[in-house]
Enzyme design. Sequence first.
Site, PDB file in Angstrom:
ATOM      1  N   CYS A  48     -99.142   1.903  38.090  1.00  0.00           N
ATOM      2  CA  CYS A  48     -99.042   0.927  39.168  1.00  0.00           C
ATOM      3  C   CYS A  48     -99.614   1.553  40.440  1.00  0.00           C
ATOM      4  CB  CYS A  48     -97.581   0.543  39.375  1.00  0.00           C
ATOM      5  SG  CYS A  48     -97.306  -0.487  40.834  1.00  0.00           S
ATOM      6  N   ASP A  55     -97.938   1.991  33.360  1.00  0.00           N
ATOM      7  CA  ASP A  55     -98.140   0.697  32.707  1.00  0.00           C
ATOM      8  C   ASP A  55     -98.712   1.002  31.328  1.00  0.00           C
ATOM      9  OD1 ASP A  55     -97.332  -1.097  34.709  1.00  0.00           O
ATOM     10  OD2 ASP A  55     -99.260  -0.955  35.723  1.00  0.00           O
ATOM     11  N   GLU A  71    -118.792   5.159  19.773  1.00  0.00           N
ATOM     12  CA  GLU A  71    -118.250   6.279  19.001  1.00  0.00           C
ATOM     13  C   GLU A  71    -116.777   6.406  19.382  1.00  0.00           C
ATOM     14  OE1 GLU A  71    -116.865   9.952  17.855  1.00  0.00           O
ATOM     15  OE2 GLU A  71    -117.267   9.641  19.992  1.00  0.00           O
ATOM     16  N   LEU A  72    -115.892   6.464  18.371  1.00  0.00           N
ATOM     17  CA  LEU A  72    -114.455   6.320  18.619  1.00  0.00           C
ATOM     18  C   LEU A  72    -113.833   7.452  19.436  1.00  0.00           C
ATOM     19  CD1 LEU A  72    -113.168   4.734  15.315  1.00  0.00           C
ATOM     20  CD2 LEU A  72    -113.603   3.648  17.513  1.00  0.00           C
ATOM     21  N   GLN A  89    -102.934  -4.215  36.188  1.00  0.00           N
ATOM     22  CA  GLN A  89    -103.169  -4.471  34.765  1.00  0.00           C
ATOM     23  C   GLN A  89    -104.364  -5.394  34.552  1.00  0.00           C
ATOM     24  OE1 GLN A  89     -99.364  -6.078  33.638  1.00  0.00           O
ATOM     25  NE2 GLN A  89     -98.343  -4.093  33.751  1.00  0.00           N
ATOM     26  N   GLU A  90    -104.418  -6.463  35.319  1.00  0.00           N
ATOM     27  CA  GLU A  90    -105.504  -7.437  35.183  1.00  0.00           C
ATOM     28  C   GLU A  90    -106.856  -6.806  35.509  1.00  0.00           C
ATOM     29  OE1 GLU A  90    -101.675  -9.499  36.265  1.00  0.00           O
ATOM     30  OE2 GLU A  90    -102.726  -7.735  36.981  1.00  0.00           O
TER      31      GLU A  90
END
Length: 134
Positions: A48, A55, A71-72, A89-90
Site C-alpha cells: 500500500c 497487498d 521466459e518464466l 492494486q488497480e
Amino acid sequence: MTDKYKERRFDIYGYEKIDKEVLESIEYEYPEKNTIVEYITDEFSSVCPWTGLPDNAKLTIRYIPHKKLVELKSLKYYLTSYRNVGILQEHAINRILDDLVEFLQPKFMEIIGEFQERGGIATRIIARYEKEEY
C-alpha cells in the site's frame, strides 16, 4: 488507547524499482495459431503506498502470443520486483499489462489480480488488451 501505529511505516519504494528490463523472451513457433497461454501465481505482492502494508494477490496472466513467449524465470523476477513498491492494486495490474504488452506484443492479453481481503473486502481486477489487427 494510544495510537502507537500512527507514525509507523515500512520502507516503500517508487515505481522505478519495477524491473521490466529483467524480462526475456522465447521465440514462439506457432504465430498463426490462437493458442491461449496462461500463467498463474499466488505469490504476487506489492505494498500500500500509504501504509506500506502488503497487498498479496493471485495473478493470472492469459495471452495469445504472436511472435514471443515470456521466459518464466524472468517473469518471476519481474513480478518479484513489485514486492516493496508502493502502488495501488488497480495500478499494479494495469502496469503489468502495459509492460507485458509492450514487451511481448501479443494478439490478446488479460491480467487478473485477485487481492486478499482488506477490511472485509476482496478486490478482483481484470485488465485487457486486444490487438486490432494481426
